[in-house]
Design an enzyme around this catalytic site. Structure first.
Site, PDB file in Angstrom:
ATOM      1  N   ARG A 152       0.816  -1.214   0.000  1.00 51.50           N
ATOM      2  CA  ARG A 152       0.000   0.000   0.000  1.00 51.50           C
ATOM      3  C   ARG A 152       0.851   1.266   0.000  1.00 51.50           C
ATOM      4  O   ARG A 152       0.541   2.242  -0.678  1.00 51.50           O
ATOM      5  CB  ARG A 152      -0.934   0.000   1.219  1.00 51.50           C
ATOM      6  CG  ARG A 152      -1.964  -1.126   1.237  1.00 51.50           C
ATOM      7  CD  ARG A 152      -2.785  -1.039   2.513  1.00 51.50           C
ATOM      8  NE  ARG A 152      -3.806  -2.064   2.622  1.00 51.50           N
ATOM      9  CZ  ARG A 152      -3.644  -3.226   3.232  1.00 51.50           C
ATOM     10  NH1 ARG A 152      -2.459  -3.528   3.757  1.00 51.50           N
ATOM     11  NH2 ARG A 152      -4.636  -4.097   3.316  1.00 51.50           N
ATOM     12  N   THR A 205       9.924  -3.120   1.400  1.00 50.16           N
ATOM     13  CA  THR A 205       9.444  -4.472   1.724  1.00 50.16           C
ATOM     14  C   THR A 205       9.378  -4.664   3.238  1.00 50.16           C
ATOM     15  O   THR A 205      10.127  -4.028   3.991  1.00 50.16           O
ATOM     16  CB  THR A 205      10.386  -5.547   1.166  1.00 50.16           C
ATOM     17  OG1 THR A 205      11.638  -5.461   1.867  1.00 50.16           O
ATOM     18  CG2 THR A 205      10.634  -5.360  -0.307  1.00 50.16           C
ATOM     19  N   ARG A 234      12.926  -1.856   6.691  1.00 53.57           N
ATOM     20  CA  ARG A 234      13.622  -2.180   7.934  1.00 53.57           C
ATOM     21  C   ARG A 234      15.104  -2.268   7.619  1.00 53.57           C
ATOM     22  O   ARG A 234      15.504  -2.687   6.512  1.00 53.57           O
ATOM     23  CB  ARG A 234      13.126  -3.505   8.530  1.00 53.57           C
ATOM     24  CG  ARG A 234      11.716  -3.446   9.131  1.00 53.57           C
ATOM     25  CD  ARG A 234      11.686  -2.614  10.398  1.00 53.57           C
ATOM     26  NE  ARG A 234      10.404  -2.696  11.094  1.00 53.57           N
ATOM     27  CZ  ARG A 234       9.413  -1.829  10.930  1.00 53.57           C
ATOM     28  NH1 ARG A 234       9.531  -0.837  10.051  1.00 53.57           N
ATOM     29  NH2 ARG A 234       8.282  -1.949  11.637  1.00 53.57           N
ATOM     30  N   ASP A 258      15.916   5.834   6.694  1.00 47.41           N
ATOM     31  CA  ASP A 258      15.078   6.076   7.863  1.00 47.41           C
ATOM     32  C   ASP A 258      15.156   4.922   8.838  1.00 47.41           C
ATOM     33  O   ASP A 258      14.593   4.993   9.929  1.00 47.41           O
ATOM     34  CB  ASP A 258      13.619   6.297   7.422  1.00 47.41           C
ATOM     35  CG  ASP A 258      12.721   6.734   8.572  1.00 47.41           C
ATOM     36  OD1 ASP A 258      13.199   7.529   9.415  1.00 47.41           O
ATOM     37  OD2 ASP A 258      11.559   6.291   8.637  1.00 47.41           O
ATOM     38  N   GLU A 263      18.913   0.123  16.127  1.00 49.94           N
ATOM     39  CA  GLU A 263      18.298   1.411  16.412  1.00 49.94           C
ATOM     40  C   GLU A 263      18.166   1.604  17.914  1.00 49.94           C
ATOM     41  O   GLU A 263      17.716   0.695  18.599  1.00 49.94           O
ATOM     42  CB  GLU A 263      16.929   1.500  15.726  1.00 49.94           C
ATOM     43  CG  GLU A 263      17.019   1.428  14.213  1.00 49.94           C
ATOM     44  CD  GLU A 263      15.665   1.547  13.511  1.00 49.94           C
ATOM     45  OE1 GLU A 263      14.644   1.760  14.208  1.00 49.94           O
ATOM     46  OE2 GLU A 263      15.633   1.435  12.275  1.00 49.94           O
ATOM     47  N   HIS A 282      14.096   6.956  12.212  1.00 46.17           N
ATOM     48  CA  HIS A 282      12.910   6.128  12.042  1.00 46.17           C
ATOM     49  C   HIS A 282      11.643   6.962  12.253  1.00 46.17           C
ATOM     50  O   HIS A 282      10.798   6.663  13.102  1.00 46.17           O
ATOM     51  CB  HIS A 282      12.943   4.936  13.004  1.00 46.17           C
ATOM     52  CG  HIS A 282      12.143   3.763  12.518  1.00 46.17           C
ATOM     53  ND1 HIS A 282      12.475   2.449  12.768  1.00 46.17           N
ATOM     54  CD2 HIS A 282      11.008   3.701  11.774  1.00 46.17           C
ATOM     55  CE1 HIS A 282      11.591   1.646  12.226  1.00 46.17           C
ATOM     56  NE2 HIS A 282      10.680   2.385  11.611  1.00 46.17           N
TER      57      HIS A 282
END
Length: 319
Positions: A152, A205, A234, A258, A263, A282
């Protein structure tokens, strides 16, 4: 009354909604580990984002019926263990589409036009004369964008790229999506063709065992030297060490990221010393409006699950 165990603090109105239908207990697992596991033993539902939910944790949750992830991603969930236990897992894939698409277009622009680098130049007092070509960026309009992962968010990003910037958009996905091609104007491409031909390559993805390490040295080597790589999926979907090498060797021109393998990113990470890498913490869905909408959407699904109704967004592979 069913018990919902929330391991994040929901917004006040979202918490009030859940309390209309269930007993809600808010416990932070890191700060109150022992209490969290005591409450988990009585919980019918788990609500939150980011907690690693694996077989070991599930052993402490004998009454669990639903896990509501306040996120589109669900790589924190061991779906095999969850499915085997007969628990329904949900996520929030729709309310964040526009915000994520905005973020990815913004990241593309910021990287191509070198905005963070030039912002630092102005604020540091280094802007002493008109810019010369060494500081020029590159256009995005009328360029070719390749999207890897046409979900989407990919579809909405493709629409923005086509309509606002007149970009030629191609995509690669596990399977072709004719309806998406019709609605977005994007065309399907095999991965190698996409890597060889695109000016911008955007990774969207989900992280699965199949996509982990999907983009590495071989894939960076197939990209054009002026290509800009953008990751909004990711961190582990791209191999960071091999991306660093590709940037250092000039195999690609720049990267906009991002997400990262770890993280928060380590303060001595090589990315933080590279002017041609834009790094964001992020922020993909990080607006007040969207985070509230995600919390509310997840709460509705959580309540539906504990009341025996089928939630709207059950994660594929779940119950």
């Amino acid at each position: 009354m069913p018990v919902i165990l929330s391991y994040i603090q929901p917004p006040d109105d979202v918490l009030a909604f859940m309390k209309e239908h269930a007993e809600v207990r808010v416990v932070r697992p890191k700060k109150e580990r022992d209490r969290f596991y005591r409450e988990l033993a009585e919980a019918d539902a788990l609500y939150g984002a980011g907690l690693e939910i694996d077989e070991e944790l599930l052993q402490h949750a004998p009454n669990l019926k639903v896990i509501s992830n306040v996120s589109v991603g669900y790589d924190n969930l061991n779906m095999k263990a969850i499915s085997e236990k007969g628990v329904t897992a949900t996520h929030t894939p729709t309310v964040l589409i526009d915000t994520m698409a905005d973020t990815m277009i913004g990241l593309m622009i910021a990287t191509a036009r070198r905005m963070p680098e030039l912002d630092h130049m102005v604020k540091s007092g280094s802007w002493k004369k008109p810019l010369t070509s060494e500081h020029f960026g590159t256009n995005i309009h009328h360029k070719k964008l390749g999207i890897i992962g046409m979900g989407r968010i990919g579809e909405e990003t493709a629409r923005r790229a086509r309509s606002a910037f007149h970009m030629d958009v191609v995509y690669h996905n596990r399977s072709r999506k004719p309806e998406a091609e019709h609605s977005t104007g994007a065309s399907y491409a095999e991965l190698d063709n996409l890597l060889h031909s695109c000016d911008f390559i955007m990774l969207l993805t989900p992280l699965t065992e199949q996509t982990r390490g999907l983009i590495g040295a071989e894939e960076f080597g197939k990209m054009q030297k002026h290509a800009i790589f953008l990751n909004g999926s990711r961190g582990p979907v791209a191999v960071e060490e091999e991306m660093i090498q590709a940037l250092q060797d000039g195999e690609i021109a720049a990267a906009g990221l991002d997400v990262f393998e770890n993280e928060p990113i380590e303060p001595d990470h090589p990315f933080l010393q590279m002017d041609n890498v834009v790094t964001l913490p992020h922020i993909g869905t990080a607006t007040h409006e969207t985070r509230h909408a995600m919390a509310a959407d997840a709460a509705r699904q959580c309540v539906d699950g504990v009341l025996g109704k089928k939630p709207k967004h059950v994660i594929p592979g779940g119950k």
